[in-house]
Write an enzyme that holds these catalytic residues in place. Structure first.
Site, PDB file in Angstrom:
ATOM      1  N   CYS A  43       2.087 -12.714  -1.460  1.00 40.42           N
ATOM      2  CA  CYS A  43       1.600 -11.876  -2.559  1.00 40.42           C
ATOM      3  C   CYS A  43       2.794 -11.407  -3.401  1.00 40.42           C
ATOM      4  CB  CYS A  43       0.835 -10.671  -2.006  1.00 40.42           C
ATOM      5  SG  CYS A  43       0.125  -9.622  -3.305  1.00 40.42           S
ATOM      6  N   ASP A  45       3.209  -8.579  -4.525  1.00 39.46           N
ATOM      7  CA  ASP A  45       3.461  -7.164  -4.244  1.00 39.46           C
ATOM      8  C   ASP A  45       4.939  -6.923  -3.919  1.00 39.46           C
ATOM      9  OD1 ASP A  45       3.615  -4.603  -2.726  1.00 39.46           O
ATOM     10  OD2 ASP A  45       1.435  -4.636  -2.934  1.00 39.46           O
ATOM     11  N   ARG A  47       6.388  -4.870  -2.254  1.00 35.86           N
ATOM     12  CA  ARG A  47       6.719  -4.378  -0.910  1.00 35.86           C
ATOM     13  C   ARG A  47       6.720  -5.459   0.159  1.00 35.86           C
ATOM     14  NH1 ARG A  47       1.921  -0.163  -1.169  1.00 35.86           N
ATOM     15  NH2 ARG A  47       1.022  -2.089  -2.016  1.00 35.86           N
ATOM     16  N   HIS A  99      -1.192  -9.312   3.056  1.00 35.90           N
ATOM     17  CA  HIS A  99      -0.790  -8.014   3.599  1.00 35.90           C
ATOM     18  C   HIS A  99      -1.949  -7.032   3.529  1.00 35.90           C
ATOM     19  CE1 HIS A  99      -0.152  -5.917  -0.374  1.00 35.90           C
ATOM     20  NE2 HIS A  99      -0.169  -7.175  -0.777  1.00 35.90           N
TER      21      HIS A  99
END
Ligand code: ZN
Length: 204
Positions: A43, A45, A47, A99
């Protein structure tokens, strides 16, 4: 100039100096070429950085990232990266890493208009529809989204197995497909054990 932007330039200088201090040949060696054993489909993302969460270094993982780690059969960006990683780099493992707490997955569970991305999230809605009986039995919305994150990864590994690129590789060599979900709360990956090692692991 903007402080938050300058931070990156400074950070890069520190990075380059530190690496050269630890190993004067570090960049010279990396510049000779790459031979990563892993292709990472994760992803976007911020994080979930592939190298950082696996304690690996530059040159070890070939990375493709998009919103909600999707493997879409018409995505020429993904297919180009997949072909290069499998045919030219001869990667041995492909990891689809989703995630928990994924914004893309959560957005796909709503009927709210988000813009162009809704076309992309349609793929996750299809995964939801396919598993709606199981998902609708989960009352807590976060738990439901987390389970959908897992089911989404499983589906994307299946999609990967159906590509001509993976099947062609299986006809003459080993190539292992894995599905993981990363926990933002504890920093640990959960291996979903959806391992595809060959043609025999997919629907006829
Ligand atoms: Zn995400």
């Amino acid at each position: 100039m903007n402080k938050s932007y300058q931070k990156l330039i400074k950070g890069n200088q520190i990075y380059a100096e530190t690496k050269k201090f630890q190993n004067p040949e570090y960049f010279e060696n990396l510049s000779k070429g790459q031979k990563p054993e892993y292709l990472w489909i994760g992803c976007s993302d911020s994080r979930v950085p592939a190298n950082e969460i696996t304690s690996t270094h530059s040159g070890e993982i070939f990375v493709h990232r998009n919103i909600a780690n999707l493997v879409v059969h018409t995505d020429t960006n993904l297919l180009s990266g997949l072909e290069y990683a499998v045919k030219s780099l001869e990667a041995k493992h492909i990891i689809v890493c989703g995630h928990y707490g994924c914004g893309g997955v959560k957005a796909a569970m709503t009927n709210t208009y988000h813009g162009f991305v809704d076309n992309w999230l349609r793929n996750i809605k299809d995964v939801y529809f396919k598993n709606q009986e199981e998902l609708q039995a989960i009352n807590n919305e976060d738990d439901k989204a987390n389970r959908l994150s897992e089911l989404n990864v499983i589906e994307q590994v299946r999609n990967l197995a159906k590509t001509t690129i993976v099947q062609e590789a299986w006809s003459h060599r080993e190539l292992h497909l894995h599905g993981w979900v990363y926990g933002l709360r504890d920093g640990l990956v959960k291996d979903l054990s959806v391992i595809h090692n060959g043609q025999e692991d997919i629907d006829s």
